[in-house]
Design a protein around this motif. Structure first.
Motif, PDB file in Angstrom:
ATOM      1  N   GLN B  96       0.852  -1.199   0.000  1.00 26.79           N
ATOM      2  CA  GLN B  96       0.000   0.000   0.000  1.00 26.79           C
ATOM      3  C   GLN B  96       0.886   1.247   0.000  1.00 26.79           C
ATOM      4  O   GLN B  96       1.692   1.434   0.908  1.00 26.79           O
ATOM      5  N   TRP B 142      -2.042   8.772  -3.968  1.00 28.69           N
ATOM      6  CA  TRP B 142      -2.612   7.528  -3.440  1.00 28.69           C
ATOM      7  C   TRP B 142      -3.998   7.745  -2.849  1.00 28.69           C
ATOM      8  O   TRP B 142      -4.910   6.950  -3.087  1.00 28.69           O
ATOM      9  N   ALA B 146      -7.045   5.715  -4.198  1.00 33.12           N
ATOM     10  CA  ALA B 146      -7.729   4.759  -3.324  1.00 33.12           C
ATOM     11  C   ALA B 146      -9.201   5.127  -3.173  1.00 33.12           C
ATOM     12  O   ALA B 146     -10.069   4.256  -3.084  1.00 33.12           O
ATOM     13  N   ARG B 149     -10.949   3.727  -6.206  1.00 37.13           N
ATOM     14  CA  ARG B 149     -11.092   2.266  -6.080  1.00 37.13           C
ATOM     15  C   ARG B 149     -12.199   1.920  -5.084  1.00 37.13           C
ATOM     16  O   ARG B 149     -13.049   1.072  -5.349  1.00 37.13           O
ATOM     17  N   SER B 191      -9.404   7.183 -12.829  1.00 39.12           N
ATOM     18  CA  SER B 191      -8.024   7.514 -12.443  1.00 39.12           C
ATOM     19  C   SER B 191      -7.346   8.349 -13.525  1.00 39.12           C
ATOM     20  O   SER B 191      -6.758   9.402 -13.245  1.00 39.12           O
ATOM     21  N   TRP B 221      -7.297  -7.082 -12.679  1.00 41.58           N
ATOM     22  CA  TRP B 221      -7.195  -5.989 -11.729  1.00 41.58           C
ATOM     23  C   TRP B 221      -6.570  -4.814 -12.476  1.00 41.58           C
ATOM     24  O   TRP B 221      -6.570  -4.816 -13.705  1.00 41.58           O
ATOM     25  N   GLN B 223      -3.532  -1.315 -12.265  1.00 47.08           N
ATOM     26  CA  GLN B 223      -2.381  -0.726 -11.591  1.00 47.08           C
ATOM     27  C   GLN B 223      -2.366   0.777 -11.819  1.00 47.08           C
ATOM     28  O   GLN B 223      -2.713   1.240 -12.907  1.00 47.08           O
ATOM     29  N   TRP B 231       1.424   0.149  -8.888  1.00 43.42           N
ATOM     30  CA  TRP B 231       0.832  -0.416  -7.679  1.00 43.42           C
ATOM     31  C   TRP B 231      -0.437  -1.178  -8.052  1.00 43.42           C
ATOM     32  O   TRP B 231      -1.290  -0.641  -8.745  1.00 43.42           O
ATOM     33  N   MET B 233      -4.061  -2.486  -7.822  1.00 34.68           N
ATOM     34  CA  MET B 233      -5.325  -2.058  -7.232  1.00 34.68           C
ATOM     35  C   MET B 233      -6.406  -2.995  -7.767  1.00 34.68           C
ATOM     36  O   MET B 233      -6.259  -3.558  -8.849  1.00 34.68           O
ATOM     37  N   ASN B 238     -10.993  -5.198  -3.624  1.00 29.88           N
ATOM     38  CA  ASN B 238     -10.711  -4.061  -2.746  1.00 29.88           C
ATOM     39  C   ASN B 238     -10.194  -4.429  -1.365  1.00 29.88           C
ATOM     40  O   ASN B 238     -10.653  -3.890  -0.358  1.00 29.88           O
TER      41      ASN B 238
END
Lengths: 300, 300, 300, 300
Positions: B96, B142, B146, B149, B191, B221, B223, B231, B233, B238
């Motif tokens: 994370q 982030w 987040a 997400r 995003s 998934w 990233q 990263w 995500m 979740n």
């Protein structure tokens, strides 16, 4: 034939803004370039005029499609993008690959397979049935590809006011009106649906040895891949033309925007020209009427 | 932790069909591969069963995103695609990047700029306003990523029946129901609209140290790129998970289909498994209930 | 206050064409009508000018929404539709039903239930989640309805060039730009999603006691049903106005087109005016600046 | 021929919910009704089963299309909607209006003009060009209408899983798969585009004198207006059938949902039957194979 292409594009930026531009000629054109200067970006401070401009630092990079892209960060205020080039273009109009057969998918080079996939403005997951209905009866290859181009040209009307950034091939198919890019997107989507690799092109297409058709602009056309090479096609003009100068290719317009601003950029000036010139650099006058072009058939 | 992943996928083809598959592990996973066999394609002649199968010749290539793809031509009849791998995966769940700042567009490596563009299923030309309304108030980086997400996870319901090949991020936004890929497409589109580079991922995500959740499948998934790296995500699950095994990445699902058939291919069998194994190769039993996972915060 | 409204609309028809027009005032306006002539349609033969015009036979009918429609068959050539009216309008701007509660669906008159359904340009099957997210926290009734109107007004930009016949409420939601009808469609769709009956209105809304805002046109607004009656709302102008003159109401713009031609009809002239006049029929001058309007709160 | 139709539909409601249902036979069917009970709605309290049910008060009303609708408010808990009817249906399959000419728009009754407009699921503003391309060459009237129906039947595949509430005619045109209502929406949109009034129908279409085809359901078909009357058409089955029992008509499925719940309603049981019975009320056995139906040509 010498073609001089040039642009002068100006924006006013309320804030500091990173910008990506695709305005230099495509690397594959280089062998024919007689003279060319790189994209030049000037900035005029927070005032709205361009006096006292200072040149910005521009970084070049090659994107995944082989295009020569530029990026820079523009401070708030007025900016001006300029550039020009002279290329020694073919005296012959777009070559015609009459009767060329379709290259089977299995024989396509691997890096071409991406030009059979759906993309933002070419939703081929939506038009397989349509393509088969309309063009399934044509001989696969050039004949089918040309039938698609002709159909798009005939069915879609040109109207500057009908442009919008979200317009997809299927929107064009239903609305039957659009600008350059819309014609090409529909033709590309239908071509890919029949396993003809097709890609989107931006570049210059001035009024070269054809009558004056209005103020200049960048142009969009597309290419299909048959018999080991790409062939220029143009759903909008649909006639062999002289003097196409390649800037960028991609899956569709999403890949090759002239400029992409990561922030607000208000266009204040836009001038694009592409003309035939003589050895002394003077523009060659345009004919008053269309004269018969020579035909360049490469495969008969 | 050892993860064994394997698949057995069978089709019946009415006619000879070229097929492209993305079923081998991603080249970046190689350092952690303990054992892996390449995609194996067997053919059983025109009969519908798989007896007397013969192995087909498969050609590998790396696509423009760095994925290891395979292509082959399958004769009419039954074909079977199989493969397996063992990777030594991290004992820690998805790291994370708490509090990481957004990387300004101007500082992004040039090859990442494509992950800010619109793509077939992520029509970011349609969702800028939505993204700013919903997430404009979060701290860029982030925290904002987040929040996107989490929102997707909360608002979209999972339903296998709601899958369809034409479904885009904006369809998911309005319909609020979908499968794996739909969650990720919406999260990616939102995003990118906020200048966070985001890409789509396919791979294995078995029930690893979590209770059994049903028959295996490939998983999708996404990233996001922050602070110099990608990263993981996952808008659907979740929660930090163990044992993701990367197969392919692309702009969206259009780029990384498990198989693309240039002709009719009827799926007759589909079995995908990804399990933790012990040193003797035996599957590690799953817990009956979720146990608290360790937290791997890389930036606090 | 006396409002004189008038129109002069001309088409050139390549061929004989049936036309339906909704250009007479709505029957519910009749009690306030001081003078009005019916739609008059003249024809000028195959020549493109309007001299020597002869009057066409026009048949009136009331459609399923209670609008007074007209139909006629126009021969090829130039046609001209004209009409005018004077109504004695309220001196007070649009009444405000502040604090009115939502009428539960079960208490709605049955003939209003249709204004909770999806319609061509108001795809409420697509925006339930959006409406609940954005407006679920407001008090059901006027407060919620007004929040929707305000949000649409704030988020959508007006641009004549952004009009197109296929544009739906969800297109407006994503593109955030449009003309009169687009603002209202989005507001209607969001209102219905929260069980507020909402219908589309066409009519006259001249610059009445407000500064001149450009050439006249028909206007679109919408109405919500609360506390036993319809209330005018306007997502575009979003301020109480004087002098709305009702022409037609329907589920959305599909129901109440000014003219529907069953064949090609090229618009050659379009002039619409709606002005306050004095007792002598002279136009009342407009203020140079907005003056404070009286507020008409009917429920506090 | 006697046709007994009946339904038993059950929901579980988490909360008190207003519901509108269109489940009684259409008023125009009344002359042929031998026996019919009105929609009966029972409620079983907050428990999930239906024991101890009590009958709810149901209010009938006629909507703007002439359908007999019902409305009621159901308390939280289990509810059950039941009803049955016996009609004396024609012994002849759907009449065929072979060779009927198109009725010119100018000769259509005014209340039919609404069936030429775009509606939620029939976006005729998007399919004019398509309709003219595909069917412009057919003789206007029955021939053209039948060509549309045949094309839809041939090109669209039936698949229960391909249903979704947002699916429009143009979605069906591109995706080429759907359920009953999708076939009819596409056929309606194409018909209206060519000025053939077309409306959507819900009703019963059991397996009557045809082999058993699976569990019963309500059915959707459509009607076109030619020569002064409506004619049944069915893009899905596309063969003259016996025993259609009309429940409701509207512009498209948005107007005639079987039930519309203003709140969450979870379907727990759904049983619909429509069978031929003999004079003693016993179901007439179905044939094992299709037998040749008599042809009922009304215009030759």
């Amino acid at each position: 034939m010498l073609i001089r292409s040039e642009f002068d594009i100006q924006f006013y930026l309320p804030a500091r803004t990173p910008i990506v531009a695709i305005l230099n000629l495509h690397p594959t054109v280089e062998p024919r370039v007689v003279a060319a200067d790189d994209l030049r970006v000037e900035h005029a401070g927070p005032a709205k005029d361009c006096e006292g401009a200072t040149q910005l630092c521009v970084e070049d990079f090659i994107d995944g499609f082989g295009n020569r892209c530029s990026r820079f960060v523009a401070p708030a205020g007025a900016i001006r993008l300029t550039g020009s080039s002279i290329v020694d273009a073919s005296e012959m109009p777009d070559p015609q690959g009459l009767n060329l057969p379709l290259t089977p998918v299995e024989d396509l080079p691997s890096d071409l397979l991406q030009f059979l996939l759906p993309s933002r403005y070419c939703e081929i997951d939506r038009c397989g049935g349509i393509a088969r209905d309309l063009f399934g009866g044509f001989k696969p290859g050039w004949e089918q590809a040309a039938a698609i181009r002709d159909w798009v040209h005939e069915k879609v009307a040109f109207n500057y006011k009908a442009a919008r950034p979200t317009k997809t091939a299927m929107d064009v198919f239903t609305e039957r009106v659009g600008v350059c890019r819309d014609f090409q997107h529909l033709a590309i989507a239908l071509s890919r649906s029949l396993n003809i690799p097709a890609r989107y092109v931006t570049g210059y297409l001035g009024d070269i040895r054809v009558p004056y058709a209005g103020p200049g602009d960048f142009s969009a056309w597309y290419q299909v891949w048959l018999d080991g090479r790409w062939w220029d096609m143009d759903g909008r003009h649909n006639e062999p033309r002289l003097g196409r100068v390649l800037v960028a290719t991609g899956r569709d317009a999403a890949d090759v925007a002239i400029t992409t601003s990561y922030g607000v950029a208000n266009l204040t000036h836009f001038c694009v020209e592409s003309n035939e010139i003589d050895a002394d650099g003077r523009a060659v006058p345009l004919p008053a009427a269309v004269t018969r072009m020579p035909v360049q058939v490469e495969h008969a």
